[in-house]
Enzyme design. Structure first.
Site, PDB file in Angstrom:
ATOM      1  N   LYS A  44       0.709  -0.984   0.070  1.00  0.00           N
ATOM      2  CA  LYS A  44      -0.063  -0.142  -0.079  1.00  0.00           C
ATOM      3  C   LYS A  44       0.502   1.245   0.342  1.00  0.00           C
ATOM      4  O   LYS A  44       0.742   2.467  -0.405  1.00  0.00           O
ATOM      5  CB  LYS A  44      -0.491   0.032   1.169  1.00  0.00           C
ATOM      6  CG  LYS A  44      -2.581  -0.765   1.230  1.00  0.00           C
ATOM      7  CD  LYS A  44      -2.872  -0.323   2.463  1.00  0.00           C
ATOM      8  CE  LYS A  44      -2.570  -0.743   3.647  1.00  0.00           C
ATOM      9  NZ  LYS A  44      -3.547   0.223   4.575  1.00  0.00           N
ATOM     10  N   LYS A  45       2.329   1.575   0.872  1.00  0.00           N
ATOM     11  CA  LYS A  45       2.619   2.352   1.308  1.00  0.00           C
ATOM     12  C   LYS A  45       4.379   2.801   0.734  1.00  0.00           C
ATOM     13  O   LYS A  45       4.561   3.789   0.835  1.00  0.00           O
ATOM     14  CB  LYS A  45       2.477   2.553   2.790  1.00  0.00           C
ATOM     15  CG  LYS A  45       1.308   2.891   3.246  1.00  0.00           C
ATOM     16  CD  LYS A  45       1.138   3.491   4.652  1.00  0.00           C
ATOM     17  CE  LYS A  45       0.054   3.746   4.958  1.00  0.00           C
ATOM     18  NZ  LYS A  45       0.149   4.252   7.162  1.00  0.00           N
TER      19      LYS A  45
END
Ligand code: CTP
Length: 130
Positions: A44-45
């Site tokens: 996600k990051k």
């Protein structure tokens, strides 16, 4: 028994996390927390959490208003996790408003206001700048 479920990374644990867990538990009789895996966070990051998943699970499990903790491996399995744990309410902070409405036929969805002025990202930025 009314089972509540919530999800999050809960990295660099802070009072905003306590507040959402405490309020989520107050919505029912039993609170289940899906802690996102290190790999899920990376996807996600593009960075790993500061605290690894085993430590984050240990911290969340130590909260007196948390009854059960598991590792969330994929965002796409929300409905499977909800059904597996027989949860009747999904609680999330309102930064997620609307994002999980698609589970609604199976489960009530409640977005609670975030605690103002605190986030893991902000804490990391502050510590970096000192
Ligand atoms: N949360 C909250 N109030 C805050 C921070 C987080 O209510 N001030 C809630 C989020 O809405 C979510 C849960 O806590 O339901 C877990 O959030 P998480 O993303 O792990 O925490 P953040 O501090 O928002 O992390 P980041 O800055 O990395 O996004």
């Amino acid at each position: 028994m009314k089972k509540v479920i919530t999800f999050g990374t809960f990295d660099v644990f802070h009072v905003g996390h306590i507040n959402i867990l405490e309020r989520a538990r107050a919505m029912g009789d039993y609170l289940i927390v899906g802690v996102s895996s290190d790999e899920l966070n990376f996807s996600k990051k593009n960075r790993y959490p500061i605290y690894n998943e085993a430590d984050r699970v240990k911290i969340i499990s130590a909260m007196r208003f948390v009854d059960e903790v598991f590792i969330e491996e994929s965002l796409d399995l929300k409905l499977e996790y909800i059904n597996k744990h027989n949860a009747t309410i999904l609680v999330m902070g309102d930064d997620w408003k609307g994002r999980f409405d698609w589970v609604k036929p199976a489960c009530e969805v409640l977005y609670l206001p975030r605690t103002p002025s605190i986030s893991t990202t902000e804490i990391i930025e502050i510590v970096k700048s000192i």
